[in-house]
Design an enzyme around this catalytic site. Structure first.
Site, PDB file in Angstrom:
ATOM      1  N   LYS A 173       0.824  -1.203   0.000  1.00 45.60           N
ATOM      2  CA  LYS A 173       0.000   0.000   0.000  1.00 45.60           C
ATOM      3  C   LYS A 173       0.867   1.265   0.000  1.00 45.60           C
ATOM      4  O   LYS A 173       2.016   1.278   0.439  1.00 45.60           O
ATOM      5  CB  LYS A 173      -0.934   0.005   1.215  1.00 45.60           C
ATOM      6  CG  LYS A 173      -2.082  -1.013   1.119  1.00 45.60           C
ATOM      7  CD  LYS A 173      -3.105  -0.602   0.100  1.00 45.60           C
ATOM      8  CE  LYS A 173      -4.217  -1.623  -0.101  1.00 45.60           C
ATOM      9  NZ  LYS A 173      -5.155  -1.684   1.013  1.00 45.60           N
ATOM     10  N   ARG A 208      -4.499 -10.145   3.139  1.00 46.67           N
ATOM     11  CA  ARG A 208      -4.606 -10.087   1.682  1.00 46.67           C
ATOM     12  C   ARG A 208      -3.259  -9.588   1.160  1.00 46.67           C
ATOM     13  O   ARG A 208      -2.868  -8.455   1.438  1.00 46.67           O
ATOM     14  CB  ARG A 208      -5.737  -9.143   1.284  1.00 46.67           C
ATOM     15  CG  ARG A 208      -5.904  -8.981  -0.206  1.00 46.67           C
ATOM     16  CD  ARG A 208      -7.158  -8.208  -0.489  1.00 46.67           C
ATOM     17  NE  ARG A 208      -7.278  -7.883  -1.899  1.00 46.67           N
ATOM     18  CZ  ARG A 208      -8.425  -7.570  -2.482  1.00 46.67           C
ATOM     19  NH1 ARG A 208      -9.529  -7.533  -1.779  1.00 46.67           N
ATOM     20  NH2 ARG A 208      -8.458  -7.286  -3.764  1.00 46.67           N
TER      21      ARG A 208
END
Length: 229
Positions: A173, A208
């Site tokens: 991210k 994830r």
């Protein structure tokens, strides 16, 4: 482990595509992938905001439906999801992918997100979905500042009170890139592992990730060390 299929980008600034286009992209792949995964004992997961795509995927036997809008975006998706019999992952997002990172703002970040997820869980329970079929995702990077992200990660134990397994997606991210000054997502493995492992230590159940084998190795080593401590 599960095999994730998605036909629509939901990164910041992404534009929504039609359900028809999403179906064109993902359904042929699911037709090929689901039988292979069933033989291998691997779950299949579909990311979608469109009820028509969810319904077609559930008819094909997909194991998990993941909706970044917690089955709110499409007025029919909650009912379709409830009838599917699949596992359901409800994620928190402020705004839409087009707008979510423009100026995210909360009164009380963690409590606002907790209350939203709790409400969505109650709504799906009212449609007949059992708690055992639901997963909650606080939505790292979906309408969150870096300070919001820090608070969500630090307060992971609070989200356990939702009563369902927690899923976190920190892998590669942009907040990791900003903190570590690493502009290339593929070079954020260390930050992805550290952030993910910490959430597991605090009670999260599912990560994830992009780097599956590296994450599995890190989790196994942490489990080994914790067992010996």
């Amino acid at each position: 482990m599960d095999e994730l299929v998605a036909g629509e980008s939901t990164r910041p600034g992404a534009i929504e595509i039609s359900a028809e286009e999403e179906a064109r992209r993902v359904l042929p792949l699911l037709d090929q992938l689901i039988p292979i995964c069933e033989k291998a004992g691997v779950l299949t997961s579909l990311d979608s905001r469109h009820s028509a795509v969810m319904q077609e995927a559930s008819l094909r036997g997909v194991d998990l439906l993941n909706d970044i809008s917690a089955f709110e975006h499409d007025p029919d998706s909650a009912q379709i999801a409830a009838q599917s019999g699949a596992l359901l992952c409800l994620m928190h997002m402020q705004g839409t992918p087009e707008t979510m990172q423009l100026a995210p703002s909360y009164q009380q970040t963690v409590l606002d997100i907790f209350d939203y997820l709790e409400d969505r869980i109650h709504k799906l329970r009212a449609l007949g979905v059992s708690m055992a079929k639901m997963i909650a995702d606080p939505g790292i990077g979906f309408g969150k500042t870096d300070q919001d992200t820090q608070m969500i990660l630090s307060w992971t134990p609070l989200f356990l009170a939702l009563g369902v397994p927690l899923l976190y997606g920190t892998s590669r991210k942009s907040f990791i890139g900003r903190i570590t000054k690493e502009p290339a997502p593929e070079n954020r493995l260390a930050g992805s592992l550290i952030s993910g492992i910490k959430t597991l230590e605090m009670g999260a159940s599912i990560l994830r990730v992009h780097d599956t084998s590296e994450t599995k190795q890190a989790v196994k080593m942490c489990d080994f060390l914790l067992e010996k401590s």
